[in-house]
Scaffold this motif. Structure first.
Motif, PDB file in Angstrom:
ATOM      1  N   ARG A  20      -5.111   1.957   4.787  1.00 17.89           N
ATOM      2  CA  ARG A  20      -3.726   2.323   4.450  1.00 17.89           C
ATOM      3  C   ARG A  20      -3.031   1.161   3.745  1.00 17.89           C
ATOM      4  O   ARG A  20      -3.392   0.001   3.926  1.00 17.89           O
ATOM      5  N   TRP A  21      -1.992   1.487   2.991  1.00 16.83           N
ATOM      6  CA  TRP A  21      -1.224   0.432   2.341  1.00 16.83           C
ATOM      7  C   TRP A  21      -0.554  -0.472   3.370  1.00 16.83           C
ATOM      8  O   TRP A  21      -0.358  -1.665   3.126  1.00 16.83           O
ATOM      9  N   SER A  22      -0.235   0.075   4.538  1.00 17.30           N
ATOM     10  CA  SER A  22       0.352  -0.749   5.597  1.00 17.30           C
ATOM     11  C   SER A  22      -0.645  -1.768   6.146  1.00 17.30           C
ATOM     12  O   SER A  22      -0.257  -2.716   6.835  1.00 17.30           O
TER      13      SER A  22
ATOM     14  N   ILE B 169      -2.527  -3.596   4.129  1.00 13.59           N
ATOM     15  CA  ILE B 169      -2.736  -4.576   3.065  1.00 13.59           C
ATOM     16  C   ILE B 169      -1.587  -5.577   3.045  1.00 13.59           C
ATOM     17  O   ILE B 169      -0.418  -5.197   2.978  1.00 13.59           O
TER      18      ILE B 169
ATOM     19  N   PHE C  90      -2.502  -0.054  -6.264  1.00 12.46           N
ATOM     20  CA  PHE C  90      -1.118  -0.116  -5.795  1.00 12.46           C
ATOM     21  C   PHE C  90      -0.143   0.259  -6.909  1.00 12.46           C
ATOM     22  O   PHE C  90       0.830   0.989  -6.690  1.00 12.46           O
TER      23      PHE C  90
ATOM     24  N   ALA D 127      -0.253   4.020  -7.345  1.00 12.94           N
ATOM     25  CA  ALA D 127       0.003   4.866  -6.174  1.00 12.94           C
ATOM     26  C   ALA D 127       1.353   5.577  -6.293  1.00 12.94           C
ATOM     27  O   ALA D 127       2.332   4.998  -6.779  1.00 12.94           O
TER      28      ALA D 127
ATOM     29  N   VAL E 198      -4.742   3.932   0.647  1.00 14.82           N
ATOM     30  CA  VAL E 198      -5.109   3.220  -0.580  1.00 14.82           C
ATOM     31  C   VAL E 198      -5.854   4.168  -1.518  1.00 14.82           C
ATOM     32  O   VAL E 198      -5.581   4.223  -2.716  1.00 14.82           O
TER      33      VAL E 198
END
Length: 199
Positions: free
Chosen positions: A41-43, A45, A84, A87, A94
């Motif tokens: 997940r982007w959280s 990264i 990113f 997105a 991701v």
């Protein structure tokens, strides 16, 4: 098999942005694919710290092995940054989009979990398009190649922590000897080039 960085680049060059990121996560960071790649997940990264938290379904039943913290390796960063920038606002994963969503649904509803998720077909297409010969257990090869490179550059302890297995497992299943090492070993050292080999 060991997939050299140069051949990995050939794959990446013929891939869509989504697949560039999938390949880079598996080959440069050693993430298990599809499970760890598609659950990222982007959280998870942290670009500023240069780290990412990888959830691991394969080892989540082991205390303290539910996740691991992995560097955002220099070779990986451009593909994460590209993903990113592309997105959609509010994207959770991701790797997003219809294909990835479908894979996550299949894994969630299947008794075999990620075993029923097929990314091999598209990977075969990319391999042919890149002019490469397909190899068995493609994503395992990407992970094993990453494991080999990480161990060589950063040592066994770092490789074990970052790729997510014990040193014994790494030696048994992941460590490979790249062709470049054979070539280096077979080359005559410059200091010996003028010596009398019969002396």
């Amino acid at each position: 098999a060991y997939l050299a960085v140069e051949d990995t680049q050939k794959l990446i060059d013929v891939a869509s942005p989504e697949w560039r990121c999938i390949i880079a996560l598996a080959r440069f960071a050693g993430l298990r694919c599809p499970s760890e790649v598609l659950l990222l997940r982007w959280s998870d990264i942290d670009f500023n710290a240069g780290r990412m938290t990888v959830t691991s379904p394969k080892t989540e039943h082991l205390p303290g092995k539910e996740y691991r913290v992995v560097p955002i390796f220099a070779r990986l960063r451009p593909y994460l940054e590209e993903a990113f920038s592309l997105a959609q606002e509010g994207a959770e994963y991701v790797i997003s989009g219809k294909m990835a969503d479908r894979c996550r649904i299949i894994a969630q509803g299947s008794p075999r979990s990620w075993g029923d998720v097929n990314l091999r077909t598209q990977m075969n297409r990319l391999t042919r398009r890149a002019g490469l010969t397909s190899w068995p257990r493609m994503f395992n090869t990407l992970r094993a190649s990453a494991s080999t490179d990480i161990q060589k550059e950063f040592g066994e302890t770092a490789e074990s922590h970052w790729v997510g297995h014990s040193p014994a497992i790494a030696r048994r299943h992941y460590s490979r000897v790249p062709d470049v090492l054979f070539q280096a070993a077979a080359s005559t050292p410059k200091s010996d080039a003028n010596s009398d080999v019969h002396a």
